[in-house]
Design a protein around this motif. Structure first.
Motif, mmCIF file in Angstrom:
data_model
loop_
_atom_site.group_PDB
_atom_site.id
_atom_site.type_symbol
_atom_site.label_atom_id
_atom_site.label_comp_id
_atom_site.label_asym_id
_atom_site.label_seq_id
_atom_site.Cartn_x
_atom_site.Cartn_y
_atom_site.Cartn_z
ATOM 1 N N PRO A 141 -27.626 50.657 26.532
ATOM 2 C CA PRO A 141 -28.749 51.244 27.278
ATOM 3 C C PRO A 141 -29.474 52.319 26.473
ATOM 4 O O PRO A 141 -28.854 53.118 25.775
ATOM 5 N N GLY A 142 -30.787 52.293 26.575
ATOM 6 C CA GLY A 142 -31.599 53.319 25.930
ATOM 7 C C GLY A 142 -32.049 52.967 24.532
ATOM 8 O O GLY A 142 -32.994 53.566 24.014
ATOM 9 N N THR A 143 -31.379 52.025 23.896
ATOM 10 C CA THR A 143 -31.763 51.652 22.535
ATOM 11 C C THR A 143 -32.978 50.726 22.569
ATOM 12 O O THR A 143 -33.263 50.086 23.588
ATOM 13 N N MET A 144 -33.652 50.651 21.436
ATOM 14 C CA MET A 144 -34.858 49.818 21.373
ATOM 15 C C MET A 144 -34.542 48.337 21.576
ATOM 16 O O MET A 144 -35.319 47.602 22.190
ATOM 17 N N LEU A 145 -33.380 47.905 21.071
ATOM 18 C CA LEU A 145 -33.009 46.504 21.233
ATOM 19 C C LEU A 145 -32.568 46.184 22.655
ATOM 20 O O LEU A 145 -32.508 45.016 23.031
ATOM 21 N N TYR A 146 -32.251 47.186 23.441
ATOM 22 C CA TYR A 146 -31.849 46.953 24.828
ATOM 23 C C TYR A 146 -33.016 46.350 25.606
ATOM 24 O O TYR A 146 -32.857 45.346 26.313
ATOM 25 N N THR A 147 -34.181 46.967 25.464
ATOM 26 C CA THR A 147 -35.371 46.450 26.135
ATOM 27 C C THR A 147 -35.710 45.057 25.634
ATOM 28 O O THR A 147 -36.039 44.154 26.412
ATOM 29 N N TYR A 148 -35.601 44.861 24.322
ATOM 30 C CA TYR A 148 -35.874 43.546 23.728
ATOM 31 C C TYR A 148 -34.900 42.510 24.286
ATOM 32 O O TYR A 148 -35.276 41.366 24.554
ATOM 33 N N SER A 149 -33.653 42.897 24.473
ATOM 34 C CA SER A 149 -32.646 41.986 25.008
ATOM 35 C C SER A 149 -32.951 41.620 26.457
ATOM 36 O O SER A 149 -32.772 40.464 26.867
ATOM 37 N N LEU A 150 -33.404 42.606 27.230
ATOM 38 C CA LEU A 150 -33.790 42.326 28.609
ATOM 39 C C LEU A 150 -34.911 41.289 28.661
ATOM 40 O O LEU A 150 -34.921 40.398 29.520
ATOM 41 N N GLU A 151 -35.835 41.391 27.732
ATOM 42 C CA GLU A 151 -36.942 40.439 27.669
ATOM 43 C C GLU A 151 -36.480 39.053 27.248
ATOM 44 O O GLU A 151 -37.195 38.070 27.462
ATOM 45 N N GLY A 171 -33.584 37.664 28.318
ATOM 46 C CA GLY A 171 -32.651 37.095 29.281
ATOM 47 C C GLY A 171 -31.422 37.910 29.581
ATOM 48 O O GLY A 171 -30.621 37.528 30.451
ATOM 49 N N PHE A 172 -31.208 39.036 28.903
ATOM 50 C CA PHE A 172 -30.024 39.843 29.184
ATOM 51 C C PHE A 172 -30.109 40.421 30.590
ATOM 52 O O PHE A 172 -31.118 40.990 30.987
ATOM 53 N N VAL A 173 -29.038 40.246 31.336
ATOM 54 C CA VAL A 173 -28.968 40.786 32.692
ATOM 55 C C VAL A 173 -28.053 42.008 32.664
ATOM 56 O O VAL A 173 -26.844 41.887 32.446
ATOM 57 N N GLU A 174 -28.621 43.165 32.882
ATOM 58 C CA GLU A 174 -27.831 44.392 32.755
ATOM 59 C C GLU A 174 -26.923 44.596 33.954
ATOM 60 O O GLU A 174 -27.297 44.306 35.092
ATOM 61 N N ASN A 189 -23.701 38.228 25.370
ATOM 62 C CA ASN A 189 -24.267 38.680 26.632
ATOM 63 C C ASN A 189 -25.764 38.402 26.716
ATOM 64 O O ASN A 189 -26.452 38.961 27.567
ATOM 65 N N ILE A 190 -26.269 37.551 25.825
ATOM 66 C CA ILE A 190 -27.688 37.198 25.810
ATOM 67 C C ILE A 190 -27.846 35.772 26.337
ATOM 68 O O ILE A 190 -27.562 34.800 25.635
ATOM 69 N N PRO A 191 -28.277 35.602 27.596
ATOM 70 C CA PRO A 191 -28.356 34.272 28.206
ATOM 71 C C PRO A 191 -29.281 33.299 27.485
ATOM 72 O O PRO A 191 -29.095 32.086 27.584
ATOM 73 N N SER A 192 -30.293 33.800 26.777
ATOM 74 C CA SER A 192 -31.230 32.901 26.107
ATOM 75 C C SER A 192 -30.595 32.163 24.930
ATOM 76 O O SER A 192 -31.133 31.169 24.449
#
Length: 488
Positions: free
Chosen positions: A388-398, A400-403, A419-422
């Motif tokens: 959480p909070g890192t730049m790649l966290y937001t990228y991961s959410l985009e 398919g990552f479900v936090e 943990n990356i569904p895509s």
């Protein structure tokens, strides 16, 4: 807050189990986080007790005994993932005894409000805890408002979350040394090549901007160091009082100030001590002159851990590593191959947008490093975990990552799977295979494990592991399933 503080002068700090397969390790790390936050309260006259679940089979009985005195609070640290589960069980015992439960550490600092939603937790100490813990203890003892204590999240009498102002970073040179009398130091000595090592620190933070790293959030890319003279004085004390033979620097980045590092290394040489660090960055070695290389080789340096992360320039660019595959090969061959110490190269796989070709590039770079540098070993490939909070966290959410939405969900967060569904299932199977087999692609198990049985099994399994790695063969993973059954 659900417990009523009293005039006790006691603080209890607890280190939960970390859940790691201990047979692959030859010791338990010093509870540095707890020693750090105990430093100022201990100096100020508070009665601080440390309980370490990792080494104390009677930890529960000892905790309950301490709780009978109704301490000001019980402090618990926890990393993201499986350590949260035992931390919550400890918290339950604390609340059953009507005591305040305070959490700190990286996970609670990155997600303070979500962590505080758990009914077992009363207060969060965000970020560095030395001064915050002291001020918190004084406020609770004197029954004063917590609003004056910076660096806190807590629940008021209406169960609403209250946030105080953020706390500035501490000046490391103004802090006293750890209160080692609170623990049995000999319980935390690591053995490496027959020498007894103890964890030490000479700095905090890292000035670089790797997009996957918690440091960019937790330490805000600030790097702060302790004067070399102070570091050497403290290590000399550890040698005299506890008989240590080596210093393991657990800094985030040991070589940021090369001159300061050089002074420390020369001081260790004069003390006749071994040393190593798990906080090294490969591109900084490119700045070494001949004198620095000679200084390290003259010293008794035993190991250097450094993050390579990937053999793919595309991935290196994505994660903000600020280095290329070609530069890695060049520094490894021209500089690192001349340094007489075990060099453990760390890699990361399973990032968003990663392809099979990216994995092949990482594998080929790994073998190139081993070919060019006889002192190199390859760490187990780590599957990428969004923080959480890192730049790649937001990228991961985009992608398919479900936090996880609760602290309990974070406790089930598994680092050994993607943990990356895509990422497609076939790719995930390869990732899990690599995360397991790369333990055995070289001889690191022979170096680090204390188990004779594991060393023998690793020797026989090595050819199979190398075959799977080179062929990216994840079919019929009977070996991996067996390993999972025994807790790997």
């Amino acid at each position: 807050m659900s417990a009523v503080p009293n005039t006790s002068n006691k603080i209890v700090l607890v280190m939960p189990n970390d859940g790691f397969w201990t047979d692959l390790s030859n010791g338990v790390h010093l509870p540095g986080a707890l020693l750090a936050i105990a430093t100022l309260p201990d100096k100020d006259g508070f009665d601080v007790k440390i309980i370490d679940q990792r080494i104390d089979p009677q930890w529960k009985e000892n905790l309950v005994k301490e709780l009978q005195d109704k301490p000001l609070f019980v402090g618990i640290t926890s990393m993201t993932g499986s350590q949260i589960t035992p931390a919550l069980k400890i918290s339950a015992i604390v609340k059953e005894n009507n005591c305040l439960c305070v959490w700190g550490g990286v996970h609670a600092s990155l997600l303070p409000e979500q962590t505080l939603k758990n009914p077992l937790i009363d207060i969060i100490v965000k970020g560095e805890g030395e001064i915050t813990t002291l001020e918190l203890a004084k406020a609770l003892r004197d029954k004063k408002s917590l609003l004056s204590v910076n660096g806190l999240y807590y629940k008021n009498k209406f169960n609403d979350v209250v946030k105080t102002d953020d706390r500035d970073f501490v000046d490391l040179n103004e802090l006293p040394d750890y209160p080692y009398h609170l623990i049995n130091v000999k319980d935390y000595l690591y053995t490496f090549e027959g020498k007894k090592f103890l964890n030490v620190f000479s700095s905090r933070g890292c000035p670089f901007q790797c997009r996957f790293c918690y440091n960019t959030v937790f330490n805000k890319r600030l790097w702060r160091s302790i004067k070399a003279e102070t570091v050497i004085k403290r290590i000399a004390r550890l040698k005299k009082e506890f008989g240590i033979e080596g210093a393991w620097f657990r800094d985030d980045n040991f070589f940021v100030d090369i001159k300061n590092a050089e002074k420390i290394i020369k001081g260790l040489t004069e003390l006749g001590l071994c040393w190593g660090t798990s906080g090294a960055r490969l591109d900084l070695f490119a700045r070494f002159d001949e004198d620095m290389i000679k200084t390290i080789n003259k010293s008794n340096c035993k190991f250097l851990f450094m993050g390579i992360e990937s053999g793919s320039n595309k991935i290196l660019d994505l994660i903000g590593k600020q280095i290329t595959r070609e530069k890695i090969i060049d520094v490894n061959k021209k500089i690192l191959s001349r340094i007489n110490a075990v060099q453990r190269m760390n890699f990361m796989i399973g990032l968003p947008k990663e392809t099979i070709q990216d994995l092949k590039d990482t594998i080929s770079l790994s073998y190139q490093i081993l070919k060019d540098n006889k002192n190199a070993i390859i760490s187990q490939y780590q599957i990428y975990t969004p923080y959480p909070g890192t730049m790649l966290y937001t990228y991961s959410l985009e992608n398919g990552f479900v936090e996880p939405r609760t602290l309990e969900e974070w406790s089930n967060y598994r680092f050994e799977v993607s943990n990356i569904p895509s990422i497609k299932q076939d790719h995930k199977n390869i990732l899990r295979m690599l995360a397991f087999t790369t333990w055995f692609m070289d001889d690191k198990i022979q170096i680090y494990s204390k188990s004779k049985m594991i060393k023998v099994l690793a020797k026989f399994y090595k050819p199979i592991a190398r075959y799977r790695i080179k062929k990216l063969n994840a079919s019929f993973p009977i070996d991996i399933k067996v390993a999972e059954r025994i807790g790997f």
